[in-house]
Enzyme design. Structure first.
Site, mmCIF file in Angstrom:
data_model
loop_
_atom_site.group_PDB
_atom_site.id
_atom_site.type_symbol
_atom_site.label_atom_id
_atom_site.label_comp_id
_atom_site.label_asym_id
_atom_site.label_seq_id
_atom_site.Cartn_x
_atom_site.Cartn_y
_atom_site.Cartn_z
ATOM 1 N N CYS A 297 21.565 42.748 23.223
ATOM 2 C CA CYS A 297 22.373 43.108 22.045
ATOM 3 C C CYS A 297 23.774 43.436 22.555
ATOM 4 C CB CYS A 297 21.768 44.294 21.310
ATOM 5 S SG CYS A 297 20.049 44.086 20.812
ATOM 6 N N GLY A 301 30.530 43.623 24.455
ATOM 7 C CA GLY A 301 30.324 43.363 25.864
ATOM 8 C C GLY A 301 30.729 44.408 26.861
ATOM 9 N N LYS A 303 28.966 46.880 28.243
ATOM 10 C CA LYS A 303 27.943 46.976 29.291
ATOM 11 C C LYS A 303 27.743 45.631 29.992
ATOM 12 C CE LYS A 303 25.463 49.095 26.264
ATOM 13 N NZ LYS A 303 26.644 49.565 25.514
ATOM 14 N N ASP A 321 24.070 38.003 21.114
ATOM 15 C CA ASP A 321 24.355 38.807 19.932
ATOM 16 C C ASP A 321 24.257 37.913 18.704
ATOM 17 O OD1 ASP A 321 25.507 41.809 19.597
ATOM 18 O OD2 ASP A 321 26.130 40.566 17.909
ATOM 19 N N ASP A 348 20.495 33.622 16.199
ATOM 20 C CA ASP A 348 20.361 33.902 14.768
ATOM 21 C C ASP A 348 19.468 35.098 14.484
ATOM 22 O OD1 ASP A 348 17.741 32.921 15.097
ATOM 23 O OD2 ASP A 348 18.295 30.922 14.394
ATOM 24 N N ASP A 368 20.163 47.286 24.332
ATOM 25 C CA ASP A 368 20.937 48.394 23.759
ATOM 26 C C ASP A 368 20.827 48.237 22.253
ATOM 27 O OD1 ASP A 368 22.658 50.495 23.377
ATOM 28 O OD2 ASP A 368 24.458 49.324 23.761
ATOM 29 N N CYS A 421 21.981 54.958 21.236
ATOM 30 C CA CYS A 421 22.914 56.096 21.209
ATOM 31 C C CYS A 421 22.510 57.004 20.046
ATOM 32 C CB CYS A 421 24.356 55.624 21.077
ATOM 33 S SG CYS A 421 24.675 54.514 19.701
#
Length: 489
Positions: A297, A301, A303, A321, A348, A368, A421
């Site tokens: 994910c 970008g 990470k 993504d 997709d 992530d 997060c």
């Protein structure tokens, strides 16, 4: 995978969102000079009263009365606040839209507006309770409180009536300790109740106080182009107050929220804006040269670039993504980075055929996941008012599906890192435990042991669990799994 909802915490400024609250990058360097664009709110939100929630707010003390602001700026504050409080979109997007529509506002004026609005979002419950006793519209009362508490009571002297001035002085003398705990923490009831199950009263208040403060500005040194010592020396030579991050080995923390976008180190790709906690997630991936790795994910970008630098631009690093717009934001950052091993791939969904073709071939996968983003409230205070139990439930279903799909990529002996997060157990350890139960071929690797092997002195147990009040980072969670090697016949 759906679209991310707020800002990314690790880099590029983006206002398109995946479902769930991902910090878009409220840490993108703010634009300086005569630029009329969006001003990052946390650059300005340095209110004396936002520093400590347990300190009584003094809006009229000697030397702290501030400067008078013109009535026109107060009118802008009310109008912008009215827009943001509709919660029809991320606050940073609504603020940016307002600034574009009012492009004659100067740099300083935009700073005042952003600081005030984001301070009100942080303390909306507390200010809302005070506003009950005031007069005029809700937006007017909140604007008066926001300006008085962030810039001093003199800032509203040209617009406040005598009754409003007396009201502000009275509010400024109220001891926060006299307020109900939930009002002091400025958390919606559902979120307060969930966090209260995890933290005792004292730590919950400490956590809430830290979430209600602006975040510092962290950067990651791109080891392809520079060393941390060289970057620190250059920043200090140029007058920045810069220190090494205490945990992340390639991180730098800057004081004062300086504008970096035009600095040669940023323009050359020697540094990227990235929270220290986000950098630590990449340390758990622990990529090696020559491996095949997927950032499942990737977003814009942040990470991905950190992992690519750790790989020394060798091997193949796929940035997946579902958003073409987010991947487009990666391109200029990738060009600056000097990396040649990154391959952005639009998919997709988590079941895209491109994923199936790589099944069982990948050394390391980072997920992530789209999440509520409630660990990023220092940057995105509107998220606590925009998220709900229903949205979190929808996100946990996505997280379960995305993690299961990403796991198919991992080859025997390979590593899978699940991260969010979020501060919520149901998005974090509950997802990790359910995954482990449903996938006996994956074994949990203790995060503390993985970090210790890299000489990173942080021990939060078997999972990585970061909190702003404990670690001075955004709130992060990570679980690390290894796929068991196939049994020999």
């Amino acid at each position: 995978m759906s679209t991310r909802p707020t800002q990314r915490r690790d880099g590029a400024n983006q206002s398109s969102h995946r479902s769930g609250g991902r910090s878009s990058d409220a840490r993108h360097p703010s634009k300086g000079g005569n630029d009329r664009g969006y001003v990052r709110p946390d650059r300005y939100d340095r209110s004396r009263n936002d520093r400590r929630q347990d300190a009584p707010p003094v809006v009229g003390g000697t030397g702290m009365r501030g400067e008078r602001l013109p009535p026109a700026l107060f009118e802008h504050t009310q109008r912008l606040l009215g827009s943001v409080l509709t919660f029809t979109g991320p606050a940073d997007t609504l603020v940016s839209t307002y600034f574009r529509a009012n492009d004659k506002l100067g740099h300083r004026e935009r700073g005042v507006l952003a600081e005030t609005v984001f301070a009100i979002l942080r303390r909306k419950l507390e200010f809302g309770q005070h506003a009950v006793s005031g007069t005029g519209s809700q937006e007017r009362r909140l604007a008066l409180l926001g300006l008085a508490f962030t810039r001093g009571i003199a800032s509203v002297e040209l617009v406040a009536t005598p009754d409003e001035a007396a009201w502000l002085e009275h509010v400024g003398q109220i001891d926060p300790a006299s307020l109900a705990p939930r009002v002091r923490t400025n958390l919606p009831e559902w979120l307060y109740d969930r966090l209260a199950k995890r933290f005792d009263g004292a730590e919950l208040e400490a956590l809430a106080a830290s979430l209600n403060q602006p975040a510092p500005l962290d950067c990651r040194v791109n080891l392809i182009k520079a060393t941390r010592d060289d970057v620190l020396a250059k920043l200090r030579e140029d007058g920045f107050s810069a220190e090494p991050t205490p945990l992340a080995p390639n991180g730098i923390r800057l004081s004062g929220k300086p504008a970096l976008q035009k600095h040669p180190l940023f323009m050359s790709g020697a540094i990227e804006v990235q929270d220290e906690g986000s950098q630590l997630l990449c340390q758990l991936v622990a990529p090696r040269r020559g491996e095949m790795i997927v950032d499942f994910c990737a977003g814009a970008g942040g990470k991905t670039l950190a992992i690519g630098a750790q790989m020394r631009s060798t091997g193949r690093l796929y940035a997946f993504d579902v958003s073409e717009k987010r991947l487009a934001k990666l391109k200029p950052r990738l060009a600056r980075s000097g990396l040649s091993n990154v391959y952005p791939v639009m998919i997709d969904s988590e079941n895209d055929s491109k994923i199936k073709r790589l099944a069982g071939k990948i050394d390391r996968v980072l997920v992530d996941a789209p999440c509520s983003g409630l660990g990023t409230l220092r940057r995105n205070p509107d998220l606590k008012w925009r998220q709900s139990p229903q949205s979190v439930e929808e996100l946990t279903q996505k997280q379960t599906s995305i993690l299961a799909s990403a796991a198919r990529l991992v080859k025997p002996g390979g590593r899978l890192v699940y991260a969010t997060c979020s501060l919520l157990t149901e998005e974090n350890s509950a997802i990790a435990e359910a995954f482990a139960a449903a996938h006996p071929d994956f074994v949990l690797l203790p995060a503390n042991e993985l970090l210790a092997a890299q000489k990173i002195g942080l021990d939060t147990g078997k999972y990585l669990e970061l909190l702003p009040n404990r670690n001075a980072t955004d709130g992060f969670f990570a679980a690390v799994f290894e796929r068991r090697a196939a049994a020999k016949a």
